[in-house]
Design a protein around this motif. Structure first.
Motif, PDB file in Angstrom:
ATOM      1  N   ALA A 210      25.413 -35.246 134.882  1.00 30.83           N
ATOM      2  CA  ALA A 210      24.923 -35.557 132.646  1.00 30.83           C
ATOM      3  C   ALA A 210      23.880 -34.631 132.157  1.00 30.83           C
ATOM      4  CB  ALA A 210      24.629 -36.617 133.023  1.00 30.83           C
ATOM      5  N   HIS A 211      24.719 -33.961 131.806  1.00 28.24           N
ATOM      6  CA  HIS A 211      23.156 -32.957 131.129  1.00 28.24           C
ATOM      7  C   HIS A 211      22.798 -33.083 130.303  1.00 28.24           C
ATOM      8  CE1 HIS A 211      22.312 -28.530 128.782  1.00 28.24           C
ATOM      9  NE2 HIS A 211      22.418 -29.430 127.940  1.00 28.24           N
ATOM     10  N   GLY A 212      21.307 -32.663 130.291  1.00 29.20           N
ATOM     11  CA  GLY A 212      20.086 -33.108 129.786  1.00 29.20           C
ATOM     12  C   GLY A 212      19.547 -31.865 128.426  1.00 29.20           C
ATOM     13  N   PHE A 213      19.589 -32.724 127.345  1.00 29.66           N
ATOM     14  CA  PHE A 213      19.641 -31.892 125.932  1.00 29.66           C
ATOM     15  C   PHE A 213      17.595 -31.999 125.783  1.00 29.66           C
ATOM     16  CE2 PHE A 213      23.759 -34.186 125.725  1.00 29.66           C
ATOM     17  CZ  PHE A 213      24.091 -32.777 125.032  1.00 29.66           C
ATOM     18  N   THR A 214      17.401 -30.800 125.088  1.00 30.33           N
ATOM     19  CA  THR A 214      15.960 -31.067 124.498  1.00 30.33           C
ATOM     20  C   THR A 214      16.238 -31.360 123.263  1.00 30.33           C
ATOM     21  OG1 THR A 214      16.674 -28.625 123.583  1.00 30.33           O
ATOM     22  CG2 THR A 214      15.810 -28.651 125.894  1.00 30.33           C
ATOM     23  N   GLU A 215      14.975 -31.012 122.465  1.00 33.68           N
ATOM     24  CA  GLU A 215      15.308 -32.085 120.784  1.00 33.68           C
ATOM     25  C   GLU A 215      16.139 -31.356 120.395  1.00 33.68           C
ATOM     26  OE1 GLU A 215      11.039 -33.242 119.596  1.00 33.68           O
ATOM     27  OE2 GLU A 215      10.726 -34.490 121.503  1.00 33.68           O
ATOM     28  N   ASP A 216      15.771 -29.742 120.116  1.00 30.15           N
ATOM     29  CA  ASP A 216      16.063 -28.732 119.049  1.00 30.15           C
ATOM     30  C   ASP A 216      18.202 -28.152 119.614  1.00 30.15           C
ATOM     31  OD1 ASP A 216      14.158 -29.358 117.720  1.00 30.15           O
ATOM     32  OD2 ASP A 216      13.477 -27.528 119.233  1.00 30.15           O
ATOM     33  N   GLU A 217      18.048 -28.774 121.177  1.00 29.98           N
ATOM     34  CA  GLU A 217      19.350 -28.398 121.691  1.00 29.98           C
ATOM     35  C   GLU A 217      20.508 -28.420 120.246  1.00 29.98           C
ATOM     36  OE1 GLU A 217      21.667 -27.833 125.773  1.00 29.98           O
ATOM     37  OE2 GLU A 217      19.527 -28.722 125.543  1.00 29.98           O
ATOM     38  N   LEU A 218      21.136 -29.287 120.464  1.00 24.40           N
ATOM     39  CA  LEU A 218      22.495 -29.305 119.739  1.00 24.40           C
ATOM     40  C   LEU A 218      22.011 -29.093 118.164  1.00 24.40           C
ATOM     41  CD1 LEU A 218      24.879 -30.971 121.032  1.00 24.40           C
ATOM     42  CD2 LEU A 218      24.225 -32.990 120.653  1.00 24.40           C
ATOM     43  N   GLY A 219      21.257 -29.702 117.748  1.00 28.57           N
ATOM     44  CA  GLY A 219      20.900 -28.731 116.504  1.00 28.57           C
ATOM     45  C   GLY A 219      21.332 -27.518 116.142  1.00 28.57           C
ATOM     46  N   ASP A 220      20.540 -27.316 116.722  1.00 27.66           N
ATOM     47  CA  ASP A 220      20.622 -25.115 116.679  1.00 27.66           C
ATOM     48  C   ASP A 220      21.651 -24.774 116.973  1.00 27.66           C
ATOM     49  OD1 ASP A 220      17.191 -25.181 116.164  1.00 27.66           O
ATOM     50  OD2 ASP A 220      16.752 -24.803 118.557  1.00 27.66           O
ATOM     51  N   THR A 221      22.607 -25.320 118.194  1.00 27.89           N
ATOM     52  CA  THR A 221      24.034 -25.007 118.841  1.00 27.89           C
ATOM     53  C   THR A 221      25.351 -25.414 117.415  1.00 27.89           C
ATOM     54  OG1 THR A 221      23.684 -25.485 121.071  1.00 27.89           O
ATOM     55  CG2 THR A 221      26.242 -25.634 119.764  1.00 27.89           C
ATOM     56  N   ALA A 222      24.678 -26.503 116.622  1.00 25.73           N
ATOM     57  CA  ALA A 222      25.780 -27.057 115.189  1.00 25.73           C
ATOM     58  C   ALA A 222      25.504 -25.415 114.438  1.00 25.73           C
ATOM     59  CB  ALA A 222      25.167 -28.012 114.881  1.00 25.73           C
ATOM     60  N   GLU A 223      24.066 -25.071 114.378  1.00 23.60           N
ATOM     61  CA  GLU A 223      23.938 -24.300 113.348  1.00 23.60           C
ATOM     62  C   GLU A 223      24.418 -23.152 113.879  1.00 23.60           C
ATOM     63  OE1 GLU A 223      20.079 -24.099 112.374  1.00 23.60           O
ATOM     64  OE2 GLU A 223      19.326 -25.893 110.714  1.00 23.60           O
ATOM     65  N   SER A 224      24.489 -22.855 114.670  1.00 23.13           N
ATOM     66  CA  SER A 224      24.846 -21.557 115.075  1.00 23.13           C
ATOM     67  C   SER A 224      26.865 -20.465 114.768  1.00 23.13           C
ATOM     68  CB  SER A 224      24.814 -21.042 117.168  1.00 23.13           C
ATOM     69  OG  SER A 224      24.931 -21.682 117.685  1.00 23.13           O
ATOM     70  N   LEU A 225      26.704 -22.584 115.361  1.00 24.28           N
ATOM     71  CA  LEU A 225      28.861 -22.401 115.198  1.00 24.28           C
ATOM     72  C   LEU A 225      29.233 -21.928 113.826  1.00 24.28           C
ATOM     73  CD1 LEU A 225      28.878 -25.033 117.988  1.00 24.28           C
ATOM     74  CD2 LEU A 225      29.663 -22.788 118.068  1.00 24.28           C
ATOM     75  N   GLY A 226      28.346 -22.441 112.555  1.00 23.18           N
ATOM     76  CA  GLY A 226      28.380 -22.641 111.177  1.00 23.18           C
ATOM     77  C   GLY A 226      28.132 -23.657 110.666  1.00 23.18           C
ATOM     78  N   PHE A 227      27.752 -24.494 111.183  1.00 23.01           N
ATOM     79  CA  PHE A 227      27.524 -26.272 110.579  1.00 23.01           C
ATOM     80  C   PHE A 227      26.752 -26.197 109.889  1.00 23.01           C
ATOM     81  CE2 PHE A 227      30.108 -28.375 114.775  1.00 23.01           C
ATOM     82  CZ  PHE A 227      30.511 -28.247 113.964  1.00 23.01           C
ATOM     83  N   THR A 228      26.650 -26.752 108.441  1.00 19.63           N
ATOM     84  CA  THR A 228      26.103 -26.769 107.257  1.00 19.63           C
ATOM     85  C   THR A 228      25.134 -27.922 107.249  1.00 19.63           C
ATOM     86  OG1 THR A 228      27.612 -26.656 105.699  1.00 19.63           O
ATOM     87  CG2 THR A 228      27.091 -24.450 106.435  1.00 19.63           C
ATOM     88  N   GLY A 229      24.309 -28.374 106.245  1.00 24.89           N
ATOM     89  CA  GLY A 229      23.234 -29.605 106.184  1.00 24.89           C
ATOM     90  C   GLY A 229      23.082 -29.557 107.097  1.00 24.89           C
ATOM     91  N   VAL A 230      22.674 -29.168 108.776  1.00 24.76           N
ATOM     92  CA  VAL A 230      22.533 -30.275 109.978  1.00 24.76           C
ATOM     93  C   VAL A 230      20.993 -30.575 109.889  1.00 24.76           C
ATOM     94  CG1 VAL A 230      21.779 -29.918 112.522  1.00 24.76           C
ATOM     95  CG2 VAL A 230      23.046 -28.215 111.199  1.00 24.76           C
ATOM     96  N   ARG A 231      21.457 -31.929 110.524  1.00 19.44           N
ATOM     97  CA  ARG A 231      20.152 -33.037 110.337  1.00 19.44           C
ATOM     98  C   ARG A 231      20.431 -33.379 112.050  1.00 19.44           C
ATOM     99  NH1 ARG A 231      22.109 -37.391 105.546  1.00 19.44           N
ATOM    100  NH2 ARG A 231      20.326 -38.551 106.486  1.00 19.44           N
TER     101      ARG A 231
END
Length: 246
Positions: A210-231
């Protein structure tokens, strides 16, 4: 083959010449389909931790169905992913890591009467339970890897994933695949457990799948992939990340 699965074949990158229908779901990880050249992407990592071994077993799938399906329903109801995804009749929505199909049928009802809800998971016992309990005209299940989704680019209107990404060996790869298969303007809603500032301690523990996520990890990854409006919304140890494919 059920109508929903027949429709699904038209969305696949490499539709099998001889589809393997097992216990009501389409098995795209069958050894007979692993042919050279069928997909030029590199093979994704496999997560063989103890948790995955349990979930992949018949006993594990039954335990999950009893202990976790209710939690998925409660969390889905609380956060109302269907409402935020703004699902409309006729759309295609993807449930990544669908497990025993806890919310996939609700997604199907949201795109009724001529839409399609696709549940994807790697666990055969989970999918067998899902197909037996929740199959329908708007719902289909695929055995496939979240790190290499079998769908063509820009074929899905919305993606949801609840309590599954922590079990994927490379969550960033799975998120990239969600971005790839979404149509421009398509929405994604992902829920994961987060260890927050304690993630360093989590990662010192022996690997158990099981992967342990930091508070900003998934949101930052989404933005780096080109997602917009990340909440990003965090409540205790549960985090929701919502984003749009630009």
């Amino acid at each position: 083959m059920p109508p929903a699965l027949r429709r699904t074949l038209g969305l696949l990158t490499d539709p099998p010449a001889h589809p393997v229908l097992t216990d009501g779901y389409l098995d795209l990880l069958s050894p007979t389909l692993q042919t050279a050249g069928a997909d030029d992407r590199s093979a994704p990592d496999r997560n063989s931790g103890p948790i995955q071994s349990v979930w992949a077993s018949t006993v594990g799938s039954a335990f999950y169905d009893v202990a976790q399906a209710t939690a998925r329903r409660l969390l889905a109801s609380w956060q109302q992913p269907s409402a935020w995804l703004a699902l409309q009749p006729g759309q295609v929505v993807l449930d990544v890591g669908c497990g025993p199909g806890s919310i996939t049928p609700a997604l199907g009802r949201a795109v009724w009467p001529d839409g399609l809800a696709l549940g994807v998971d790697v666990s055969a016992p989970m999918l067998a339970r899902a197909a037996a309990a929740t199959g329908g005209a708007q719902t289909a299940y695929l055995r496939a890897d979240a790190q290499r989704l079998p769908l063509r680019e820009a074929t899905v209107d919305a993606v949801v994933s609840i309590a599954a990404m922590q079990l994927v060996p490379d969550p960033a790869a799975a998120l990239a695949e969600m971005h790839r298969v979404l149509r421009p303007g398509g929405r994604a809603a992902v829920m994961v457990p987060t260890a927050g500032h304690s993630v360093r301690l989590w990662r010192l523990l022996p690997a158990f799948g099981a992967h342990g996520f930091t508070e900003d990890e998934l949101g930052d990854t989404a933005e780096s992939l080109g997602f917009t409006g990340v909440r990003v919304t965090t409540s205790g140890t549960v985090q929701w990340v919502r984003a749009v494919r630009g």
